[in-house]
Scaffold this active site. Structure first.
Site, PDB file in Angstrom:
ATOM      1  N   ASP A 131      78.148  77.866 102.996  1.00  0.00           N
ATOM      2  CA  ASP A 131      77.756  76.550 103.503  1.00  0.00           C
ATOM      3  C   ASP A 131      77.072  76.630 104.867  1.00  0.00           C
ATOM      4  N   CYS A 186      69.787  66.212  82.443  1.00  0.00           N
ATOM      5  CA  CYS A 186      70.186  64.824  82.724  1.00  0.00           C
ATOM      6  C   CYS A 186      69.607  63.872  81.675  1.00  0.00           C
ATOM      7  N   CYS A 189      69.892  59.734  81.260  1.00  0.00           N
ATOM      8  CA  CYS A 189      71.115  59.236  81.918  1.00  0.00           C
ATOM      9  C   CYS A 189      70.824  58.809  83.365  1.00  0.00           C
ATOM     10  N   CYS A 192      75.063  58.222  87.529  1.00  0.00           N
ATOM     11  CA  CYS A 192      75.393  58.487  88.945  1.00  0.00           C
ATOM     12  C   CYS A 192      74.639  57.527  89.861  1.00  0.00           C
ATOM     13  N   CYS A 212      75.504  57.524 102.418  1.00  0.00           N
ATOM     14  CA  CYS A 212      76.487  58.197 101.556  1.00  0.00           C
ATOM     15  C   CYS A 212      77.875  58.193 102.206  1.00  0.00           C
ATOM     16  N   CYS A 239      83.560  61.655  99.008  1.00  0.00           N
ATOM     17  CA  CYS A 239      83.439  60.733  97.876  1.00  0.00           C
ATOM     18  C   CYS A 239      83.071  61.548  96.645  1.00  0.00           C
ATOM     19  N   CYS A 242      79.767  59.855  92.296  1.00  0.00           N
ATOM     20  CA  CYS A 242      78.584  60.244  91.506  1.00  0.00           C
ATOM     21  C   CYS A 242      78.848  61.512  90.691  1.00  0.00           C
ATOM     22  N   CYS A 246      79.733  61.481  85.892  1.00  0.00           N
ATOM     23  CA  CYS A 246      78.761  62.349  85.206  1.00  0.00           C
ATOM     24  C   CYS A 246      79.351  62.864  83.880  1.00  0.00           C
TER      25      CYS A 246
HETATM   26  C1  B12 Z   1      73.635  68.206 104.224  1.00  0.00           C
HETATM   27  C2  B12 Z   1      74.641  68.319 103.108  1.00  0.00           C
HETATM   28  C3  B12 Z   1      75.294  67.159 102.692  1.00  0.00           C
HETATM   29  C4  B12 Z   1      74.845  65.770 103.131  1.00  0.00           C
HETATM   30  C5  B12 Z   1      73.548  65.412 102.356  1.00  0.00           C
HETATM   31  C6  B12 Z   1      73.675  65.682 100.854  1.00  0.00           C
HETATM   32  C7  B12 Z   1      72.346  65.891 100.144  1.00  0.00           C
HETATM   33  N1  B12 Z   1      72.326  65.574  98.869  1.00  0.00           N
HETATM   34  O1  B12 Z   1      71.399  66.337 100.754  1.00  0.00           O
HETATM   35  C8  B12 Z   1      76.104  64.917 102.786  1.00  0.00           C
HETATM   36  C9  B12 Z   1      77.007  64.872 104.008  1.00  0.00           C
HETATM   37  C10 B12 Z   1      75.814  63.496 102.325  1.00  0.00           C
HETATM   38  C11 B12 Z   1      76.746  65.775 101.717  1.00  0.00           C
HETATM   39  C12 B12 Z   1      77.585  65.273 100.735  1.00  0.00           C
HETATM   40  C13 B12 Z   1      78.192  66.041  99.759  1.00  0.00           C
HETATM   41  N2  B12 Z   1      78.184  67.378  99.681  1.00  0.00           N
HETATM   42 CO1  B12 Z   1      77.059  68.520 100.806  1.00  0.00          CO
HETATM   43  N3  B12 Z   1      75.872  69.716 101.654  1.00  0.00           N
HETATM   44  C14 B12 Z   1      74.930  69.566 102.515  1.00  0.00           C
HETATM   45  C15 B12 Z   1      74.231  70.911 102.807  1.00  0.00           C
HETATM   46  C16 B12 Z   1      74.749  71.438 104.157  1.00  0.00           C
HETATM   47  C17 B12 Z   1      72.694  70.839 102.804  1.00  0.00           C
HETATM   48  C18 B12 Z   1      72.108  70.074 101.595  1.00  0.00           C
HETATM   49  C19 B12 Z   1      70.622  69.856 101.755  1.00  0.00           C
HETATM   50  O2  B12 Z   1      69.867  70.798 101.885  1.00  0.00           O
HETATM   51  N4  B12 Z   1      70.192  68.602 101.818  1.00  0.00           N
HETATM   52  C20 B12 Z   1      68.798  68.276 101.999  1.00  0.00           C
HETATM   53  C21 B12 Z   1      68.260  67.662 100.722  1.00  0.00           C
HETATM   54  C22 B12 Z   1      66.780  67.302 100.850  1.00  0.00           C
HETATM   55  O3  B12 Z   1      68.427  68.678  99.787  1.00  0.00           O
HETATM   56  P1  B12 Z   1      68.832  68.418  98.263  1.00  0.00           P
HETATM   57  O4  B12 Z   1      69.301  67.024  98.066  1.00  0.00           O
HETATM   58  O5  B12 Z   1      69.770  69.536  97.878  1.00  0.00           O
HETATM   59  O6  B12 Z   1      67.407  68.543  97.601  1.00  0.00           O
HETATM   60  C23 B12 Z   1      66.774  69.799  97.421  1.00  0.00           C
HETATM   61  C24 B12 Z   1      66.697  70.117  95.939  1.00  0.00           C
HETATM   62  O7  B12 Z   1      67.424  69.176  95.185  1.00  0.00           O
HETATM   63  C25 B12 Z   1      65.230  70.132  95.648  1.00  0.00           C
HETATM   64  N5  B12 Z   1      64.680  69.152  94.746  1.00  0.00           N
HETATM   65  C26 B12 Z   1      64.176  67.987  95.063  1.00  0.00           C
HETATM   66  N6  B12 Z   1      63.630  67.416  94.015  1.00  0.00           N
HETATM   67  C27 B12 Z   1      63.800  68.235  92.985  1.00  0.00           C
HETATM   68  C28 B12 Z   1      63.439  68.108  91.661  1.00  0.00           C
HETATM   69  C29 B12 Z   1      63.761  69.144  90.772  1.00  0.00           C
HETATM   70  C30 B12 Z   1      63.375  68.986  89.365  1.00  0.00           C
HETATM   71  C31 B12 Z   1      64.467  70.290  91.249  1.00  0.00           C
HETATM   72  C32 B12 Z   1      64.830  71.395  90.328  1.00  0.00           C
HETATM   73  C33 B12 Z   1      64.816  70.379  92.599  1.00  0.00           C
HETATM   74  C34 B12 Z   1      64.483  69.344  93.447  1.00  0.00           C
HETATM   75  O8  B12 Z   1      64.515  69.971  96.861  1.00  0.00           O
HETATM   76  C35 B12 Z   1      65.354  69.598  97.930  1.00  0.00           C
HETATM   77  C36 B12 Z   1      64.946  70.413  99.138  1.00  0.00           C
HETATM   78  O9  B12 Z   1      65.224  71.794  98.986  1.00  0.00           O
HETATM   79  C37 B12 Z   1      74.731  71.785 101.596  1.00  0.00           C
HETATM   80  C38 B12 Z   1      75.005  73.264 101.912  1.00  0.00           C
HETATM   81  C39 B12 Z   1      73.746  74.091 102.070  1.00  0.00           C
HETATM   82  N7  B12 Z   1      73.794  75.032 102.957  1.00  0.00           N
HETATM   83  O10 B12 Z   1      72.759  73.872 101.380  1.00  0.00           O
HETATM   84  C40 B12 Z   1      76.044  71.088 101.179  1.00  0.00           C
HETATM   85  C41 B12 Z   1      76.346  70.995  99.674  1.00  0.00           C
HETATM   86  C42 B12 Z   1      75.088  70.567  98.988  1.00  0.00           C
HETATM   87  N8  B12 Z   1      77.335  69.928  99.602  1.00  0.00           N
HETATM   88  C43 B12 Z   1      78.227  70.099  98.694  1.00  0.00           C
HETATM   89  C44 B12 Z   1      79.232  69.147  98.356  1.00  0.00           C
HETATM   90  C45 B12 Z   1      80.408  69.647  97.536  1.00  0.00           C
HETATM   91  C46 B12 Z   1      79.113  67.807  98.770  1.00  0.00           C
HETATM   92  C47 B12 Z   1      79.939  66.605  98.275  1.00  0.00           C
HETATM   93  C48 B12 Z   1      80.285  66.659  96.794  1.00  0.00           C
HETATM   94  C49 B12 Z   1      81.228  66.491  99.110  1.00  0.00           C
HETATM   95  C50 B12 Z   1      82.073  65.268  98.786  1.00  0.00           C
HETATM   96  N9  B12 Z   1      82.850  65.273  97.716  1.00  0.00           N
HETATM   97  O11 B12 Z   1      82.073  64.327  99.533  1.00  0.00           O
HETATM   98  C51 B12 Z   1      78.970  65.434  98.620  1.00  0.00           C
HETATM   99  C52 B12 Z   1      78.012  65.161  97.448  1.00  0.00           C
HETATM  100  C53 B12 Z   1      76.980  64.120  97.726  1.00  0.00           C
HETATM  101  C54 B12 Z   1      75.733  64.398  96.880  1.00  0.00           C
HETATM  102  N10 B12 Z   1      75.571  63.681  95.790  1.00  0.00           N
HETATM  103  O12 B12 Z   1      74.943  65.284  97.265  1.00  0.00           O
HETATM  104  C55 B12 Z   1      78.020  71.411  97.944  1.00  0.00           C
HETATM  105  C56 B12 Z   1      77.388  71.116  96.578  1.00  0.00           C
HETATM  106  C57 B12 Z   1      77.827  72.029  95.456  1.00  0.00           C
HETATM  107  C58 B12 Z   1      77.088  71.707  94.183  1.00  0.00           C
HETATM  108  N11 B12 Z   1      77.708  72.028  93.052  1.00  0.00           N
HETATM  109  O13 B12 Z   1      75.978  71.203  94.190  1.00  0.00           O
HETATM  110  C59 B12 Z   1      77.078  72.192  98.962  1.00  0.00           C
HETATM  111  C60 B12 Z   1      76.099  73.155  98.310  1.00  0.00           C
HETATM  112  C61 B12 Z   1      78.024  72.949  99.923  1.00  0.00           C
HETATM  113  C62 B12 Z   1      78.608  74.215  99.301  1.00  0.00           C
HETATM  114  N12 B12 Z   1      78.439  75.338  99.948  1.00  0.00           N
HETATM  115  O14 B12 Z   1      79.190  74.213  98.253  1.00  0.00           O
HETATM  116  N13 B12 Z   1      76.331  67.063 101.805  1.00  0.00           N
HETATM  117  S1  SF4 Z   2      75.430  61.265  85.798  1.00  0.00           S
HETATM  118 FE1  SF4 Z   2      75.127  63.498  85.588  1.00  0.00          FE
HETATM  119  S2  SF4 Z   2      73.855  63.720  83.726  1.00  0.00           S
HETATM  120 FE2  SF4 Z   2      73.740  61.571  84.367  1.00  0.00          FE
HETATM  121  S3  SF4 Z   2      71.881  61.501  85.625  1.00  0.00           S
HETATM  122 FE3  SF4 Z   2      73.624  61.804  87.007  1.00  0.00          FE
HETATM  123  S4  SF4 Z   2      73.752  64.007  87.289  1.00  0.00           S
HETATM  124 FE4  SF4 Z   2      72.470  63.666  85.485  1.00  0.00          FE
HETATM  125  S1  SF4 Z   3      78.521  58.202  94.884  1.00  0.00           S
HETATM  126 FE1  SF4 Z   3      77.629  60.159  95.618  1.00  0.00          FE
HETATM  127  S2  SF4 Z   3      75.835  59.519  96.832  1.00  0.00           S
HETATM  128 FE2  SF4 Z   3      77.095  57.690  96.523  1.00  0.00          FE
HETATM  129  S3  SF4 Z   3      78.399  57.554  98.308  1.00  0.00           S
HETATM  130 FE3  SF4 Z   3      79.557  58.731  96.788  1.00  0.00          FE
HETATM  131  S4  SF4 Z   3      79.050  60.919  97.182  1.00  0.00           S
HETATM  132 FE4  SF4 Z   3      77.538  59.654  98.267  1.00  0.00          FE
END
Ligand code: B12
Ligand code: SF4
Ligand code: SF4
Length: 317
Positions: A131, A186, A189, A192, A212, A239, A242, A246
């Site tokens: 992380d 997905c 669907c 989320c 969030c 939280c 989402c 799923c």
């Molecule tokens: C900042 C961060 C947060 C922030 C922002 C979350 C976010 N979605 O960005 C906050 C505090 C909200 C957060 C929340 C959570 N987080 Co967090 N977070 C991070 C962190 C440090 C960086 C994520 C990041 O780069 N965000 C920036 C955005 C722009 O990136 P992204 O959404 O991932 O989008 C990228 C890709 O999806 C891609 N992309 C965009 N469009 C498309 C389209 C296609 C088709 C594809 C293939 C890709 C793609 O491009 C983007 C840029 O690279 C990572 C750890 C790490 N070092 O990466 C953990 C991480 C993502 N978090 C994690 C977890 C567990 C959570 C929570 C579940 C915790 C909880 N229960 O409360 C929630 C989930 C919320 C959610 N739905 O994401 C895990 C996820 C594990 C997994 N299986 O995915 C990580 C990986 C930490 C870990 N080491 O395990 N988190």
């Molecule tokens: S609930 Fe799960 S399967 Fe449905 S759109 Fe969200 S991530 Fe994809």
């Molecule tokens: S449902 Fe997912 S995106 Fe929405 S507040 Fe909860 S963790 Fe954040």
């Protein structure tokens, strides 16, 4: 030994150490770097300044560790069931129900990195990341074949869903790479996106972190903006909504693989008055080793106050 045989040995060790799955990929620039720039430009990172500072390395992960051109990405499965919560309590996200994973997964990751380094001989580097640091973990996991990035932005493993944590070892040791997980399972669907209590998804795969609940209860400092405080329901740390909705979790997420952190379902909620009579020392003793340490005593009091106000209005997570 061939690159394929080395990769197979690394994956076998990852499995013995307690990781549910492992894959290997390159550190070439990520294909969605522009999505990160847009996300930052729109202010979706809120006060997470480190996301701005790390952006260049996140987009080009070969710049993270000098000489490294491979990532071993591992999945840690922490799935567990969720029981109804007693009254006057606040919900804690599943991953946070016990030992902090940054610390907890570290020894196993160190062991894995030592092994990878040993396979390379003199001049080999191998550095573990959990992380912390600018590793684009979900992008690398998708590229290492471990799953796809769902509309909720989670990495979804088709065999166990998304209640998983990601970690990696960056290295210059020649390991055979895996094929990316190209499919988007997905489909049509949108569960989320529809279920998010705060409407934090402006579009599929785009999360406005400032809305969030996870950000508001863990990362945000200061008061929770009033409008959003009314929408956090009974969540007091993180939280899972989402992910709970799923279908991939409903069908495939199962416990039993959490051998390292040994999270405890008794910590799935806290009484909403749990932090009122605690001082900093008491908080450190009880929660210093858990993820709740990040918001700290002051943050947890703030979160419980918001949840208490919502509970009195009949909300619950
Ligand atoms: C900042 C961060 C947060 C922030 C922002 C979350 C976010 N979605 O960005 C906050 C505090 C909200 C957060 C929340 C959570 N987080 Co967090 N977070 C991070 C962190 C440090 C960086 C994520 C990041 O780069 N965000 C920036 C955005 C722009 O990136 P992204 O959404 O991932 O989008 C990228 C890709 O999806 C891609 N992309 C965009 N469009 C498309 C389209 C296609 C088709 C594809 C293939 C890709 C793609 O491009 C983007 C840029 O690279 C990572 C750890 C790490 N070092 O990466 C953990 C991480 C993502 N978090 C994690 C977890 C567990 C959570 C929570 C579940 C915790 C909880 N229960 O409360 C929630 C989930 C919320 C959610 N739905 O994401 C895990 C996820 C594990 C997994 N299986 O995915 C990580 C990986 C930490 C870990 N080491 O395990 N988190
Ligand atoms: S609930 Fe799960 S399967 Fe449905 S759109 Fe969200 S991530 Fe994809
Ligand atoms: S449902 Fe997912 S995106 Fe929405 S507040 Fe909860 S963790 Fe954040």
């Amino acid at each position: 030994m061939s690159a394929a045989a080395r990769a197979a040995q690394v994956k076998a060790l990852a499995s013995q150490l307690g990781f549910a799955a492992a894959g290997v990929t390159t550190l070439e620039p990520v294909p969605h770097g522009n999505a990160l720039d847009q996300w930052l430009g729109l202010g979706y990172a809120g006060t997470m300044r480190y996301m701005h500072r790390q952006a260049e390395k996140r987009k080009a992960p070969d710049r993270i560790l000098r000489g490294a051109d491979r990532a071993v990405v591992v999945i840690y499965n922490y799935a567990s069931s969720d029981e109804p919560m007693p009254p006057a309590s606040g919900r804690v996200a599943r991953y946070a129900r016990g030992r902090d994973y940054h610390e907890g997964l570290r020894p196993a990751l160190d062991h894995l990195a030592d092994f990878v380094r040993g396979l390379g001989g003199p001049g080999a580097v191998a550095q573990p990341y959990v992380d912390a640091g600018p590793v684009p973990e979900r992008e690398l996991a998708q590229r290492a074949g471990l799953g796809w990035i769902g509309k909720n932005t989670m990495l979804i493993d088709p065999r166990r869903g998304s209640f998983t944590l990601l970690a990696s070892v960056l290295t210059n040791v020649d390991l055979a790479i895996d094929s990316p997980f190209e499919a988007d399972r997905c489909g049509s669907c949108t569960r989320c996106l529809d279920a998010c209590p705060t409407g934090a998804f402006p579009a599929p795969r785009v999360l406005d972190a400032t809305r969030c609940i996870s950000y508001l209860t863990i990362e945000h400092r200061g008061d929770i903006p009033e409008l959003l405080a009314g929408q956090v329901g009974g969540w007091v740390f993180g939280c899972d909504v989402c992910q709970d909705v799923c279908p991939w979790n409903q069908k495939f997420a199962n416990g039993g693989e959490d051998t390292i952190l040994q999270l405890d379902s008794a910590r799935a909620w806290v009484p909403l008055d749990a932090f009122e009579d605690l001082d900093e020392d008491g908080f450190d003793r009880r929660y210093g080793w858990t993820p709740l340490e990040r918001p700290g005593l002051r943050g947890m009091r703030r979160n419980c106050a918001a949840a208490a106000a919502n509970t009195s209005h009949g909300e619950s997570p």
